[in-house]
Design an enzyme around this catalytic site. Structure first.
Site, PDB file in Angstrom:
ATOM      1  N   SER A 260       0.842  -1.196   0.000  1.00  0.00           N
ATOM      2  CA  SER A 260       0.000   0.000   0.000  1.00  0.00           C
ATOM      3  C   SER A 260       0.877   1.246   0.000  1.00  0.00           C
ATOM      4  CB  SER A 260      -0.928   0.008   1.216  1.00  0.00           C
ATOM      5  OG  SER A 260      -0.197   0.409   2.356  1.00  0.00           O
ATOM      6  N   LYS A 261       0.219   2.391  -0.124  1.00  0.00           N
ATOM      7  CA  LYS A 261       0.958   3.646  -0.258  1.00  0.00           C
ATOM      8  C   LYS A 261       1.902   3.912   0.899  1.00  0.00           C
ATOM      9  CE  LYS A 261      -1.917   6.025  -3.514  1.00  0.00           C
ATOM     10  NZ  LYS A 261      -3.292   6.487  -3.560  1.00  0.00           N
TER      11      LYS A 261
END
Ligand code: GLU
Length: 486
Positions: A260-261
């Site tokens: 994820s980011k």
């Protein structure tokens, strides 16, 4: 033999994710390897989450990675349109076919009724499966519900389809990547294929599209395995051939959680913005689940296509090692010609006034700073001291110029360098003599050079010193050295 036709079918609810890029790549490689066709289909039926910006991003990112499609929304093809929202008039016919053959039925349950069923399942700690309450409604009952203003959704009758084509509730298929997989389809529940507003659901639209686009192999992420059972049953109920399926393991972050980011970039366009080369990115992505037979990891997509065998894709999850990607990126940066490199570095040099440098000095600057670049964006900091009159000292640089030895070295440097002819060859020679002189005074050559470097660049390490002096020029060098003297 049947033509190999594969597809990537992204939903434009975000920028193109590296995971989707990997799925696209494996489909592309499979098509190349088998002289097949690679199709792009945009699955934009979720209007609220879809935007043109994301669609453009998907196009641009796939193109930048070199994953060109043979058929798609922009290039067309024999089985278009290739944008799902333009295909809405195609689906009702097939819904009707399933209603007529008894593999689907109308469901008049309201959202509240369905919520109540779910709540009951949760209270009894049972997995929720639709009760099939509407499976056997009579025409009269349906007419009554319609009169109340209810609009039916259409559900697929799992048990009916399963028992019609298999003699157990267990459905098995041979996955191209994972081998034999099976599931008890009684646990799937009669899912909706057309919503009460007439829109098809993903599982139905995808089957109709793949069928009409003559997709022979569906290669996608393993998060779709439970959908695959539903989709196989729809193909069978429609009486059409079932494509082969292959499911890729997930891509996990180095800490083994979902990528994820918070781990770093995840969208291809963000990697590009950060200074990754798409050649490095696609090479890296190919190695997430696949390994070259000769062990040589640096490969172009064409080379990978020669070597690619889908049965050799690992069925387990892959770890996205950002450090390895960085290493690869630095390798690819080193391979670029000066001209290509300068072109790609330009966006990262926008904050500088490049007219301060002649073409020759610009080339020299890049030549002496390119070696340690890991990301293209590293260049911004690496060349900072070539621009402007004054220099920004970092902590070590400041400490270095303030020592007594440095102060003495710098005074001597200013005095001597005034008379130097400012050419590469001569600067080499003069610095050599300069270091020699201070060595005789008991100062190590590297200490002498630290003083000069810190005064001229503000730092204690960096590019080749002669090159730096050449590019910065005599006047600016001497000015900076003088300013460093207390
Ligand atoms: N639109 C779906 C997705 O992005 C496609 C899944 C499939 O390949 O069938 O997950």
């Amino acid at each position: 033999m049947e033509e190999v036709r594969v597809r990537i079918a992204p939903s434009p609810s975000g920028n193109l994710h590296v995971g989707t890029a990997r799925t696209a790549l494996f489909n592309y490689l499979f098509a190349k390897k088998n002289n097949g066709k690679f199709v792009l289909r945009i699955e934009d039926t979720d209007a609220e989450r879809t935007s043109q910006e994301y669609i453009d991003n998907i196009f641009d990112s796939l193109k930048a990675l070199g994953l060109n499609w043979d058929e798609g929304p922009d290039v067309g093809g024999p089985y278009g349109p290739y944008t799902q929202s333009e295909r809405f008039d195609i689906y009702p016919k097939y819904v009707q076919q399933l209603l007529d053959s008894g593999f689907a039925y109308e469901c008049f349950c309201t959202p509240e009724e369905l919520e109540a069923e779910k709540a009951e399942a949760t209270a009894n700690k049972k997995p929720y499966v639709y009760s099939k309450k509407c499976e056997n409604l009579t025409e009269e009952e349906k007419a009554k519900l319609r009169a109340e203003g209810r609009k039916p959704a259409i559900r697929f009758n799992i048990a009916k389809a399963q028992r019609a084509f298999h003699d157990t509730s267990i459905l098995e298929f041979d996955d191209l990547v994972k081998g034999k997989l099976h599931m008890d389809t009684d646990l799937l529940g009669d899912f909706v294929i057309q919503k009460s507003n007439g829109a098809p659901t993903y599982n139905f639209a995808v089957v109709i599209d793949d069928m009409l686009m003559k997709i022979s192999h569906v290669i996608r992420g393993e998060d779709h395995i439970s959908n695959t059972y539903k989709q196989i049953l729809i193909y069978e109920a429609l009486g059409v051939p079932v494509p082969r399926f292959g499911h890729l393991g997930m891509i996990l972050a180095p800490d083994r959680s979902k990528l994820s980011k918070r781990h770093g970039a995840t969208a291809v366009s963000d990697f590009v913005k950060q200074g990754y080369l798409t050649d490095a990115l696609i090479n890296f992505v190919a190695l997430l689940g696949w390994a070259p037979s000769d062990g040589e990891e640096i490969k172009t997509v064409d080379e990978i296509a020669q070597d690619f065998r889908i049965g050799e894709i690992s069925s387990s999850n892959s770890i996205f090692e950002y450090d390895k990607l960085k290493w690869m990126n630095s390798h690819y940066i080193k391979q670029l010609s000066m001209e290509e490199l300068e072109e790609r570095l330009k966006p990262y040099l926008e904050k500088y006034d490049l007219t301060e440098l002649s073409k020759e000095h610009f080339d020299k600057m890049i030549e002496i700073t390119r070696e340690p670049l890991t990301l293209l964006s590293d260049i911004t900091d690496a060349v900072e001291y070539f621009f402007g009159e004054d220099v920004n000292y970092d902590e070590k640089g400041r400490e270095t110029i303030e020592t007594e030895v440095s102060q003495n070295v710098l005074k001597d440097f200013v005095e001597k360098a005034q008379g130097w002819e400012w050419t590469e060859e001569n600067l080499h020679e003069k610095l050599e003599v300069f270091r020699g002189y201070w060595k005789e005074q008991g100062i190590k050559p590297k200490v002498t050079m630290w003083a000069v470097r810190a005064a001229v660049t503000g730092r204690t390490c960096g590019a080749d010193m002669v090159g730096i002096l050449e590019v910065i020029g005599k006047e600016k060098t001497l000015n900076r050295a003088k300013k460093a003297i207390k």
